[in-house]
Scaffold this motif. Structure first.
Motif, PDB file in Angstrom:
ATOM      1  N   THR A 105      -9.698   6.591   0.105  1.00 24.20           N
ATOM      2  CA  THR A 105      -8.343   5.202   1.199  1.00 24.20           C
ATOM      3  C   THR A 105      -6.700   6.017   0.454  1.00 24.20           C
ATOM      4  O   THR A 105      -6.677   6.836  -0.856  1.00 24.20           O
ATOM      5  CB  THR A 105      -7.668   4.560   0.310  1.00 24.20           C
ATOM      6  N   ILE A 165      -3.068   7.240  -0.605  1.00 20.37           N
ATOM      7  CA  ILE A 165      -1.983   6.214  -1.466  1.00 20.37           C
ATOM      8  C   ILE A 165      -0.838   6.894  -1.134  1.00 20.37           C
ATOM      9  O   ILE A 165      -0.295   6.064  -0.940  1.00 20.37           O
ATOM     10  CB  ILE A 165      -2.651   5.627  -3.269  1.00 20.37           C
ATOM     11  N   TYR A 166      -0.995   7.797  -0.990  1.00 17.84           N
ATOM     12  CA  TYR A 166       0.844   8.301  -0.282  1.00 17.84           C
ATOM     13  C   TYR A 166       1.012   9.835  -0.519  1.00 17.84           C
ATOM     14  O   TYR A 166       0.337  11.532  -0.230  1.00 17.84           O
ATOM     15  CB  TYR A 166       1.690   8.541  -2.316  1.00 17.84           C
ATOM     16  N   TYR A 198      -4.799  10.533  -2.174  1.00 16.63           N
ATOM     17  CA  TYR A 198      -6.063  10.058  -1.555  1.00 16.63           C
ATOM     18  C   TYR A 198      -6.491   8.890  -3.186  1.00 16.63           C
ATOM     19  O   TYR A 198      -6.458   9.110  -4.517  1.00 16.63           O
ATOM     20  CB  TYR A 198      -7.357   9.867  -1.066  1.00 16.63           C
ATOM     21  N   LEU A 199      -7.349   7.701  -3.264  1.00 17.84           N
ATOM     22  CA  LEU A 199      -8.021   7.078  -3.977  1.00 17.84           C
ATOM     23  C   LEU A 199      -9.603   6.612  -3.577  1.00 17.84           C
ATOM     24  O   LEU A 199      -9.586   6.461  -2.626  1.00 17.84           O
ATOM     25  CB  LEU A 199      -7.743   5.537  -4.238  1.00 17.84           C
ATOM     26  N   ILE A 237      -8.433  -0.404  -9.370  1.00 18.84           N
ATOM     27  CA  ILE A 237      -8.230  -0.263  -7.988  1.00 18.84           C
ATOM     28  C   ILE A 237      -6.278  -0.821  -7.087  1.00 18.84           C
ATOM     29  O   ILE A 237      -6.386   0.286  -6.559  1.00 18.84           O
ATOM     30  CB  ILE A 237      -9.653  -0.453  -7.205  1.00 18.84           C
ATOM     31  N   THR A 238      -6.928  -2.206  -8.142  1.00 23.22           N
ATOM     32  CA  THR A 238      -5.755  -2.648  -7.001  1.00 23.22           C
ATOM     33  C   THR A 238      -4.207  -2.749  -6.797  1.00 23.22           C
ATOM     34  O   THR A 238      -3.308  -2.351  -6.701  1.00 23.22           O
ATOM     35  CB  THR A 238      -5.969  -4.111  -7.888  1.00 23.22           C
ATOM     36  N   ILE A 271      -3.851   0.636  -8.484  1.00 20.06           N
ATOM     37  CA  ILE A 271      -2.785   1.728  -8.001  1.00 20.06           C
ATOM     38  C   ILE A 271      -2.619   2.031  -6.714  1.00 20.06           C
ATOM     39  O   ILE A 271      -1.633   2.453  -6.227  1.00 20.06           O
ATOM     40  CB  ILE A 271      -4.360   3.165  -7.702  1.00 20.06           C
ATOM     41  N   LYS A 272      -2.930   0.713  -6.003  1.00 20.02           N
ATOM     42  CA  LYS A 272      -2.338   0.660  -4.399  1.00 20.02           C
ATOM     43  C   LYS A 272      -1.531  -0.465  -4.579  1.00 20.02           C
ATOM     44  O   LYS A 272      -0.360   0.073  -3.625  1.00 20.02           O
ATOM     45  CB  LYS A 272      -4.126  -0.364  -3.607  1.00 20.02           C
ATOM     46  N   GLU A 273      -1.122  -0.804  -5.690  1.00 16.98           N
ATOM     47  CA  GLU A 273      -0.042  -1.520  -5.663  1.00 16.98           C
ATOM     48  C   GLU A 273       0.707  -0.905  -6.068  1.00 16.98           C
ATOM     49  O   GLU A 273       2.411  -1.258  -5.455  1.00 16.98           O
ATOM     50  CB  GLU A 273       0.540  -3.021  -7.049  1.00 16.98           C
ATOM     51  N   TYR A 291       1.944   1.799  -5.363  1.00 14.93           N
ATOM     52  CA  TYR A 291       1.997   2.257  -4.017  1.00 14.93           C
ATOM     53  C   TYR A 291       2.121   2.047  -2.627  1.00 14.93           C
ATOM     54  O   TYR A 291       2.624   2.641  -1.882  1.00 14.93           O
ATOM     55  CB  TYR A 291       1.606   3.944  -3.673  1.00 14.93           C
TER      56      TYR A 291
END
Length: 292
Positions: free
Chosen positions: A158, A160-161, A268-269, A285-286, A288-290, A292
């Motif tokens: 996924t 992420i930035y 990516y993650l 995981i949540t 890290i996504k939050e 960015y």
């Protein structure tokens, strides 16, 4: 499908003889042959080529072996993890990171530790595509922050930035007085770049390809820290992710934006979506996504 029969089949494939496999499994050879036949009947496939003198897998057998081996490894990992949790408490969390991420990952970990203060966290540098895939497949890490896009049905990748690339120049370089530079300015400079197999190398080379320029490669390295050290010692110039320089300690080098190039890369993650993911892994995981 009976997991016991799969384990018997994997053992047969790895031991190459029924005798050795039966001995390792502590069952009789006739019982092992019966178990294999039962598995073949259940699948409707021939797994062992019985027309040859030595034990040889059929093409179907080779495919089943590869998939069954993954399943057995996964099963053993989950089983060991449950035993470990029961005995020792909160599990460990292992994260693969690239160099440019180690300056923001601690911020996420700090938030994570506020929720799971007893969790033990390992950070491993996994840089090349081969290293990332191997670490995920071998369960060395639970997830990876990587600049590699992994094209695999088993691995979730996924974005992420994005981060820009910047040029790093020696202390007394002739371009150091310019506010920014063009990629053409770097054409004949002794260039420092990542080794073959590293995505950063391809990203940087693409910046030069866009301008139809071939860099004058003099050094190939694995770590950005090494590249920067070579620059500080006036052995060449390099191009690195901006985040690495932005958050690292100040050095005796000059950082310049590359004005005329589309010099960005995606981070990516990645994690194995077929693997058991504990609540701690899912929470990381949540977070890290939050972030960015």
């Amino acid at each position: 499908m009976d997991l016991r029969l799969l384990r018997y089949f994997v053992t047969i494939a790895e031991q190459s003889t029924f005798t050795n496999a039966a001995s390792l499994l502590h069952i009789s050879q006739p019982s092992l042959s019966t178990a294999l036949k039962k598995l073949e009947n259940e699948l409707g496939l021939i797994l062992i080529d019985r027309s040859t003198r030595g034990l040889k897998l059929t093409r179907e057998g080779e495919i089943l072996y590869e998939e069954a081996k993954k399943l057995m490894t996964h099963y053993e990992h989950v089983s060991d993890e449950m035993k470990r949790i029961k005995t020792y408490g909160p599990p460990e969390l292992a994260i693969g990171v690239i160099e440019s991420s180690i300056f923001w990952v601690p911020k996420v970990i700090k938030q994570f530790k506020a929720e799971f203060e007893d969790a033990h966290i390992s950070l491993l540098e996994v840089l090349s595509l081969k290293d990332v895939i191997k670490a995920l497949n071998n369960f060395d890490i639970h997830l990876a922050v990587t600049n590699q896009y992994i094209n695999s049905k088993d691995i979730q990748t996924t974005p992420i930035y994005e981060e820009r690339f910047v040029a790093i120049l020696p202390p007394a370089h002739s371009l150091s007085e310019k506010s920014d530079i063009e990629i053409y300015d770097l054409k004949d400079e002794p260039f420092i770049i990542s080794k073959e197999g590293f995505r950063t190398r391809e990203d940087v080379l693409n910046v030069f390809r866009q301008a139809s320029i071939q860099p004058n490669i003099q050094f190939e390295i694995e770590r950005l820290e090494t590249a920067v050290s070579l620059v500080e010692n006036e052995l060449g110039i390099t191009v690195v992710p901006e985040n690495y320089i932005k958050y690292s300690k100040k050095g005796t080098f000059h950082t310049k934006e590359i004005r005329d190039a589309n010099s960005t890369r995606t981070v990516y993650l990645a994690y194995d979506k077929k693997r058991y993911l504990s609540p701690l892994v899912l929470r990381m995981i949540t977070l890290i996504k939050e972030f960015y």
